[in-house]
Motif scaffolding. Structure first.
Motif: not given
Length: 235
Positions: A151-152, A175-178, A225-230
Motif C-alpha cells: 500500500y505504499v 503501509s506496514w500498519k495497514l 477496506q484496510s483503512k476502514e478496518e483500521l
C-alpha cells in the motif's frame, strides 16, 4: 472479505469505467511491463554503457507507469464509490509523487542490495544444502516484505491529495500498519489472479489490457477496506 468477493466488486467497479479509458491505461501498463523485457532480450548479447543506461531508464519508466496505474485506478474506485471528478491519466506522476516514489525506490533498492550482499557472503561459507534452504527462506522473506509494502504507493497518493507532510519512512510505516494481519489475505488475492496471468501469457499480453485494470481495482479495494478496518479498530 474473501478474494472472490473482492474480485467481484472490482469487476463491478470496472464496468463503471468507460472501456476506452480503462483499456487505454491497461494497454499502457502492458507495454510498460513488456518493453524492458524485450529490450533486455534484444541487447542481451551486447554490452556497453549506452545499452545499460537505456535499459535502466526503461526499467524506471516501467516502475513509474505501474505506480501511476495503481493510483489512477484507486482514484477511479474513489470516484465510483464516493463521487467526484474523473482522475487524470497521469495523476500519479506529479512532481510530488515522483519525488516520494524516487525516495521510496532508493530505500528499497539499497535495502535489497545490502540483503543480497549479506546473503551472498553467508551462502559462500556454508554447504550447498544449507545454501538452498537459505535461498528458500530469502524468497519467502522477500515475498512477505513485498506484501507488507503493497500500500505504499496508495499512501503516498493519499498524502499528496490531502497535502499531508509525512516522510517516506512514515508512509512505508503506514503501509506496514495497514497490512498487519492481512498478509495472508493479500497473498491469496494475488494468487487468485495466477490463472489470468497464465492466459495473458498465451495471448502475448493482449488479455493484460483488461486484466491490469481489473487487478489494480481489486488491490485498491483491499486498501480501502484496510483503512476502514483500521479506523474502526482505533475507535
Amino acid at each position: 472479505m474473501k478474494a472472490k468477493e473482492i474480485r467481484a466488486l472490482a469487476r463491478e467497479n470496472l464496468k463503471q469505467i468507460p472501456k476506452k479509458i480503462y483499456m487505454s491505461m491497461g494497454l499502457l501498463l502492458v507495454v510498460a511491463n513488456i518493453i524492458p523485457s524485450v529490450v533486455n532480450q534484444v541487447t542481451d548479447s551486447k554490452s556497453g554503457v549506452g545499452v545499460n543506461i537505456i535499459f535502466f531508464l526503461l526499467e524506471i519508466a516501467a516502475v513509474l507507469l505501474t505506480a501511476n496505474g495503481y493510483i489512477f485506478f484507486d482514484r477511479w474506485r474513489n470516484k465510483i464509490q464516493k463521487g467526484g471528478e474523473e482522475p487524470n491519466a497521469w495523476c500519479g506522476l506529479s512532481g510530488q509523487h515522483l519525488a516520494r516514489l524516487a525516495v521510496y525506490g532508493v530505500i528499497v533498492s539499497v535495502t535489497l542490495a545490502i540483503v543480497a550482499v549479506i546473503v551472498g557472503l553467508v551462502i559462500s561459507q556454508v554447504p550447498v544444502a544449507v545454501s538452498i534452504i537459505l535461498l528458500i527462506l530469502l524468497v519467502v522473506l522477500l515475498v512477505w516484505i513485498e506484501l507488507r509494502l503493497t500500500y505504499v504507493v496508495y499512501v503516498i497518493d493519499d498524502d499528496v491529495r490531502t497535502g499531508q507532510k509525512r516522510s517516506v519512512w512514515a508512509e512505508i510505516g503506514a503501509s506496514w500498519k495497514l497490512t498487519k494481519g492481512r498478509v495472508w489475505k493479500l497473498l491469496c488475492l494475488k494468487l487468485s489472479f495466477l490463472g489470468w496471468y497464465i492466459l495473458t501469457a498465451f495471448t502475448l499480453g493482449i488479455l493484460g489490457i483488461w486484466l491490469m485494470p481489473y487487478y489494480n481495482l481489486a488491490i485498491a479495494e483491499t486498501y480501502e477496506q484496510s483503512k476502514e478496518e483500521l479506523l474502526i479498530s482505533n475507535k
